[in-house]
Design a protein around this motif. Structure first.
Motif, PDB file in Angstrom:
ATOM      1  N   PHE B 303       0.840  -1.190   0.000  1.00 39.83           N
ATOM      2  CA  PHE B 303       0.000   0.000   0.000  1.00 39.83           C
ATOM      3  C   PHE B 303       0.882   1.250   0.000  1.00 39.83           C
ATOM      4  N   ASN B 306       3.070   1.548  -3.289  1.00 32.96           N
ATOM      5  CA  ASN B 306       2.250   1.975  -4.423  1.00 32.96           C
ATOM      6  C   ASN B 306       1.831   3.426  -4.293  1.00 32.96           C
ATOM      7  N   LEU B 307       1.550   3.831  -3.063  1.00 32.87           N
ATOM      8  CA  LEU B 307       1.161   5.220  -2.835  1.00 32.87           C
ATOM      9  C   LEU B 307       2.317   6.156  -3.191  1.00 32.87           C
ATOM     10  N   ALA B 310       2.724   6.191  -6.916  1.00 33.05           N
ATOM     11  CA  ALA B 310       1.642   6.917  -7.593  1.00 33.05           C
ATOM     12  C   ALA B 310       1.812   8.426  -7.443  1.00 33.05           C
ATOM     13  N   PRO B 444      -2.688  10.723  -6.026  1.00 29.96           N
ATOM     14  CA  PRO B 444      -2.793   9.291  -6.338  1.00 29.96           C
ATOM     15  C   PRO B 444      -4.218   8.859  -6.648  1.00 29.96           C
ATOM     16  N   VAL B 449      -4.007   2.033  -6.350  1.00 31.60           N
ATOM     17  CA  VAL B 449      -3.183   1.633  -5.208  1.00 31.60           C
ATOM     18  C   VAL B 449      -3.754   0.373  -4.567  1.00 31.60           C
ATOM     19  N   SER B 452      -3.641  -2.784  -6.931  1.00 32.31           N
ATOM     20  CA  SER B 452      -2.296  -3.310  -7.040  1.00 32.31           C
ATOM     21  C   SER B 452      -1.905  -4.067  -5.775  1.00 32.31           C
TER      22      SER B 452
END
Lengths: 83, 636
Positions: B303, B306-307, B310, B444, B449, B452
């Motif tokens: 998490f 990905n954040l 992004a 984002p 997020v 993924s």
């Protein structure tokens, strides 16, 4: 080209320049990739940030920001554009 | 084969390929088109991700294939090579797509058009989705999609991904993709210069260049990439990431273990005692629990990663860390992956996926297990507490704490050294030069997020779980069989001890005694080492079981370590040299089937996990023997 021609890695921070061409000994595959990324003759580039320890360097190329290592930036000839 | 491709085969659906460069907003569109009807896997035998899904719209369907992002048909990574082959119809993995939806990045128009020129020449039915339109207008520019469409000869849809603007039109068009026009490009555009000239001509008609640069992104970068502030911010962000997986995941993992033990206890309460019950509780439930326990860490880590990706920070972090990583043959993004391994190598190894260069990805994976993970910690702290004197070293710093910190540092140093060696020998460099885009900072898209993160979790449970579960059951069998004689008069702890001694694992332990004797390990410690393949921290509790010690709490275990003696010879189980040898062993050994399983999954072969296990095993043996031999000769 003379050996003390200006190359991309020697631009000062925030200095703007125009790309002239590549070192003829630069591997073709790498050159093609950089051209795809926008580093073509007559393109305007500006040096932005440098990472700690001097490498890699961030350049603005038209609308995008691209980071290159010194060893590659050294193979690209540029001409300074005076403000 | 994915569900989408099977359905596509059966129902004769069209396959629409999404093509674009990295960071162009392709993923957002893919998620909008397929929602939960998507699957992420690997192309068989390679580490390149295969992503496809089903688009269902107004009763009509299409298969959407999200190709890996590429910058051009030039100098390839395996990801780009596969994308190019599929577009050209030369791929062994996929039929040529029926249509191409090209994602044109509005924040990098000239560069994107260069790729579009290449793709148009393929002559497939094509349409264009223009993303980041809001960024163009926010900077005072304007792009007329109608005029662009006329100039290109294909439909153009303006999209603002994170707001969902324009997405509906794209979905409607995509189910009708086969009706898209096949583009006719006037002259072949073989060189980048020719493509650039073509792009300029196209844009002349319809594009008004924005006056301002992306002020906000530039201003943030002045701060984030500042010579002093940059590294400080980097350390803070990395520290935060580290804390999150170490601290936050902890309670969740305890919750998970608790739930599994609770479930096991419930089964024990009603099932009749005997082998089937033991198999279910200790084999299956504990095995499954051993897989699920990783989920909180994986989900939290991904998490956050990905954040950060992004938002655009990850590229900046890689930029800052690159030189340091470069010294040992790695690159910027390896830093995050290796840092995550301090919590657990499993999510850390999964995080190497973001490293574009395959050889760098492999190197990072192969050295990741050296980082001190949270499973090694209890082993280290117990052994140190039992055998290292509690003396102060320098002011408030005690020897015990110093040794522990030293072990962490040593793990990192070993990982870097191993990477350097690998770079010089087995895993030679990639053919790509190093380059990296710094995309503008963006708000984002949370759906991306979460989706993924969800995929990572799913992949882990199904693919790694497929290995971990049978392996932990096998280990249980080795420890539980053959069954010792049931002797009702004997206390449970002693019975457990006897069981372990005469199990298959016990026999293996005795069998390999000559190998480990130079390290000061006796067959009991060997059993512990075998058992800890399931999870490193198990070595201590296994030793406790062998000695018939009931104790669960730490002080009890520390006492046990100090005082336990071989009932026959009176020789202590462990002394300082043996304890340090055991620590040395754990520093280097890849004692973790979960790590092996995830390596297998990420590299698509058993070759690399086997190699890692082998070379680390040899190093572990050498270190343990050296530690024992040296320390037992010194008077400490």
């Amino acid at each position: 080209m003379s050996t003390d021609a200006l190359t991309l890695d020697r631009l000062a921070r925030m200095q703007t320049a125009v790309v002239l061409g590549y070192d003829p000994k630069f591997p073709a595959a790498r050159r093609e990739r950089f051209e795809d990324l926008g580093l073509l003759p007559d393109t305007t580039v500006q040096r932005l940030h440098t990472a700690p320890l001097g490498d890699p360097i961030a350049f603005s190329i038209r609308e995008t920001v691209l980071c290159l290592r010194r060893e590659d930036a050294r193979r690209i000839f540029v001409k300074s554009v005076l403000p | 084969m994915s569900a989408a491709s099977l359905i596509a085969e059966e129902e004769k659906l069209a396959t629409v390929a999404l093509v674009g460069s990295p960071n162009c907003g392709k993923t957002t569109l893919f998620n909008a088109m397929t929602g939960m009807n998507q699957k992420v896997g690997n192309y068989p035998g390679v580490t390149v991700e295969e992503k496809d899904g089903l688009l269902v719209r107004g009763g009509r369907k299409a298969r959407i294939l999200d190709l890996p992002g590429l910058y051009g048909f030039s100098a390839m990574s395996p990801d780009e090579a596969i994308a190019r082959e599929i577009i050209e119809g030369k791929s062994a993995f996929e039929r040529r797509p029926d249509a191409v939806l090209f994602i044109l990045d509005g924040s990098a128009l000239h560069r994107s058009l260069g790729l579009l020129a290449t793709v148009l020449q393929e002559g497939l039915p094509t349409a264009v989705a223009l993303t980041m339109v809001d960024e163009i207008t926010a900077r005072g520019g304007r792009l007329d999609t109608l005029k662009l469409s006329r100039a290109l000869g294909v439909p153009v849809f303006g999209v603002v991904g994170h707001k969902g603007t324009g997405v509906a039109e794209v979905l409607d068009a995509a189910v009708d993709a086969q009706s898209w026009p096949r583009p006719v490009v006037a002259a072949p555009l073989e060189s980048a210069v020719a493509r650039a000239a073509w792009s300029d001509t196209v844009l002349q008609e319809c594009y008004r260049e924005p006056k301002k640069e992306n002020r906000l992104s530039r201003r943030i970068d002045e701060f984030v990439l500042h010579p002093v502030m940059g590294p400080v911010i980097f350390l803070l962000v990395m520290g935060f990431l580290f804390q999150a997986i170490f601290t936050w995941a902890g309670p969740l993992m305890d919750l998970m273990s608790g739930a599994c033990s609770g479930f096991g206890a419930w089964i024990e309460s009603w099932a009749p005692a005997g082998l089937p019950r033991d198999l279910v509780v200790h084999g299956v439930v504990e095995g499954v629990g051993g897989v699920l326990v990783f989920l909180p860490q994986i989900m939290i880590l991904f998490f956050l990663i990905n954040l950060l990706e992004a938002v655009g920070y990850m590229a900046r972090a890689a930029f800052l860390a690159d030189r340091l990583m470069g010294f040992v043959g790695l690159q910027g993004r390896s830093f995050v992956a290796l840092l995550s391994c301090h919590a657990c190598a499993v999510p850390g190894i999964m995080a190497t996926r973001s490293i574009p260069s395959e050889s760098d990805r492999l190197k990072t994976m192969l050295v990741a297990p050296f980082m001190v993970c949270s499973a090694r910690l209890p082993v280290y702290t117990l052994l140190i507490a039992a055998f290292v004197p509690e003396r102060a070293f320098w002011g408030p710093l005690g020897i015990q704490g110093l040794i522990l910190f030293g072990l962490y540092l040593f793990g990192a140093v070993t990982a870097f050294t191993a990477s350097w060696v690998l770079s010089k020998t087995l895993v030679k460099g990639s053919l790509l030069p190093f380059y990296m885009e710094l995309p503008p900072y963006r708000w984002p898209t949370f759906r991306n997020v979460f989706l993924s993160m969800w995929h990572r979790a799913k992949i882990f449970v199904s693919r790694a779980g497929r290995v971990i579960l049978p392996a932990s059951m096998l280990l249980w069998v080795l420890l539980a069989f053959p069954r010792a004689q049931a002797d009702p008069g004997v206390p449970a702890a002693v019975a457990q001890s006897r069981q372990l001694q005469q199990s298959f694992a016990g026999r293996i332990g005795r069998f390999v005694e000559p190998v480990f004797a130079p390290a000061g390990f006796d067959w009991r410690i060997n059993i512990g080492v075998i058992a800890s393949l399931a999870a490193r921290e198990v070595v201590i509790s296994t030793l406790a079981q062998i000695y018939g010690v009931e104790s669960e709490d730490e002080t009890g275990l520390v006492d046990m370590l100090k005082k336990a003696r071989d009932p026959e010879t009176g020789r202590p189980l462990m002394d300082f040299p043996t304890a340090m040898a055991l620590i040395a062993f754990f520093v280097f050994a890849l004692q973790c089937i979960s790590t092996l399983a995830i390596m297998r999954r990420e590299t698509e072969t058993w070759k690399w996990p086997a190699f890692a296990f082998g070379y680390m095993g040899v190093m572990a043996w050498i270190a343990a023997v050296a530690a024992y031999q040296i320390l037992s000769r010194l008077s400490v």
